[in-house]
Design a protein around this motif. Structure first.
Motif, PDB file in Angstrom:
ATOM      1  N   ALA A   1     -13.384   1.232   9.108  1.00  0.00           N
ATOM      2  CA  ALA A   1     -11.865   1.141   8.936  1.00  0.00           C
ATOM      3  C   ALA A   1     -11.430   0.700   7.779  1.00  0.00           C
ATOM      4  O   ALA A   1     -10.364   0.657   7.408  1.00  0.00           O
ATOM      5  CB  ALA A   1     -11.311   0.522  10.304  1.00  0.00           C
TER       6      ALA A   1
ATOM      7  N   GLY B   1     -10.198   2.669   4.581  1.00  0.00           N
ATOM      8  CA  GLY B   1      -9.014   3.281   4.726  1.00  0.00           C
ATOM      9  C   GLY B   1      -7.735   2.512   4.500  1.00  0.00           C
ATOM     10  O   GLY B   1      -6.801   2.798   3.994  1.00  0.00           O
TER      11      GLY B   1
ATOM     12  N   THR C   1     -11.461   6.474   5.666  1.00  0.00           N
ATOM     13  CA  THR C   1     -12.422   5.668   6.232  1.00  0.00           C
ATOM     14  C   THR C   1     -13.742   6.036   5.936  1.00  0.00           C
ATOM     15  O   THR C   1     -14.729   5.587   6.471  1.00  0.00           O
ATOM     16  CB  THR C   1     -12.018   5.549   7.562  1.00  0.00           C
TER      17      THR C   1
END
Length: 263
Positions: free
Chosen positions: A172, A175, A206
C-alpha cells in the motif's frame, strides 16, 4: 578428493555473515575454530595464469547441497565469496589454494556444477569516470567529493508487502507516490542478517515490477528507494539536488569539430 589423497580440502562460501562450510574428508571437522560438514565435492584442476578465463575453478557437487538453495529459482543479487583451503595430512601444513566468487551454477539430474571465477573477473574495466554529457553520469546516492551526495535514507519509503507473484510485488505504501516514482530504484530487506535487494523495473500504483522475483513473505517490511532518470528536472524537483547535478543540460547538439562552416 580420494581417501588416499595427501590433502584435506576445506571450502568456505560466504555472503556477509552467512557461511556454508564443507570438507572433503568423509566426516565433519573443525578447522580454524569453524565447523565444516562433509560434502562429496570434486573439483577441476587449478591453473595460475594471466588469462582470467583459465583461472576458473569448477566444482561438481551433490544436487541437494544446502548452498544450492540460494540458486534454486533465481540467483542471489550479491556475489558469494568462495575460498578453497587445504591441509596436508602428514604434517598439518595449511595453505589457501584458491579465492574467488561463484559465477554461476549449472544444473543436471543428480549433480550441479558450481563455476568459480577469480576476483579480477568481477572488477570493472578501467576508463573515464565522467563524460561531458547532458544527462548526469553520477551514481544516484553516491557520496564523496563531486558525487551525487543525496542521502538515500531521506528518500526511503518503508512498505509492508501485501503479496508477491512472479516479478511483481504489492504494498500500500507505494501507492502514496506518483506512478514511476520508484522506476530504476530498488527494494531491500534483511533475512538472518543478510541484506537482499531487487532492482525495480517499473512502478504503477501499489505494484512494483522487479528485475528478479523476490521471495518475500507477506507482511515483510521492505525499504524502497526511488530511482533517477538523471535529468536536471528530476534532480531538482525529486531530489532537491540540482547543485550537485553532474551533467551539462545546456550542452550544444551541434558538433563544433564537424564540417559545418558556421564554426
Amino acid at each position: 578428493m580420494s581417501f588416499i589423497s595427501r590433502w584435506i580440502e576445506f571450502y568456505d562460501f560466504a555472503r556477509g555473515v552467512q557461511h556454508f562450510r564443507y570438507v572433503t574428508e568423509n566426516k565433519a571437522m573443525v578447522y580454524l575454530g569453524q565447523p565444516y560438514t562433509y560434502a562429496n565435492i570434486k573439483r577441476s584442476g587449478l591453473t595460475e595464469s594471466g588469462d582470467l578465463t583459465r583461472n576458473v575453478l569448477d566444482l561438481s557437487v551433490p544436487i541437494d547441497l544446502p548452498l544450492l538453495d540460494l540458486y534454486r529459482g533465481t540467483a542471489p543479487m550479491q556475489d558469494l565469496d568462495m575460498t578453497l583451503m587445504r591441509q596436508r595430512k602428514s604434517d598439518g601444513v595449511v595453505e589457501t589454494r584458491w579465492v574467488g566468487i561463484i559465477g554461476s551454477v549449472e544444473w543436471s539430474t543428480n549433480k550441479a556444477i558450481i563455476h568459480g571465477l577469480p576476483p579480477m573477473a568481477s572488477l570493472k574495466g578501467l576508463g573515464l569516470k565522467r563524460n561531458w554529457q547532458k544527462g548526469c553520469p553520477l551514481t544516484t546516492y553516491g557520496s564523496g567529493l563531486g558525487e551525487c551526495n543525496v542521502d538515500r535514507e531521506t528518500m526511503r519509503v518503508n512498505a509492508t508487502i501485501i503479496s508477491t507473484a512472479g516479478l511483481t510485488a504489492t504494498a500500500a505504501a507505494w501507492g502514496t507516490k506518483p506512478d514511476g516514482w520508484f522506476d530504476g530504484g530498488w527494494i531491500e530487506w534483511s533475512v538472518a542478517g543478510i541484506v537482499e535487494r531487487r532492482p525495480i523495473v517499473s512502478h504503477v500504483g501499489t505494484v512494483l515490477t522487479l528485475l528478479r522475483p523476490a521471495l518475500v513473505p507477506d507482511g515483510t517490511v521492505v525499504a524502497t528507494y526511488p530511482g533517477d532518470d538523471h535529468t536536471l528536472a528530476t534532480c531538482d524537483t525529486k531530489f532537491n539536488n540540482a547543485i550537485n547535478y553532474g551533467g551539462d543540460p545546456f550542452l550544444t547538439e551541434k558538433n563544433p569539430m564537424g564540417s559545418d562552416p558556421i564554426y
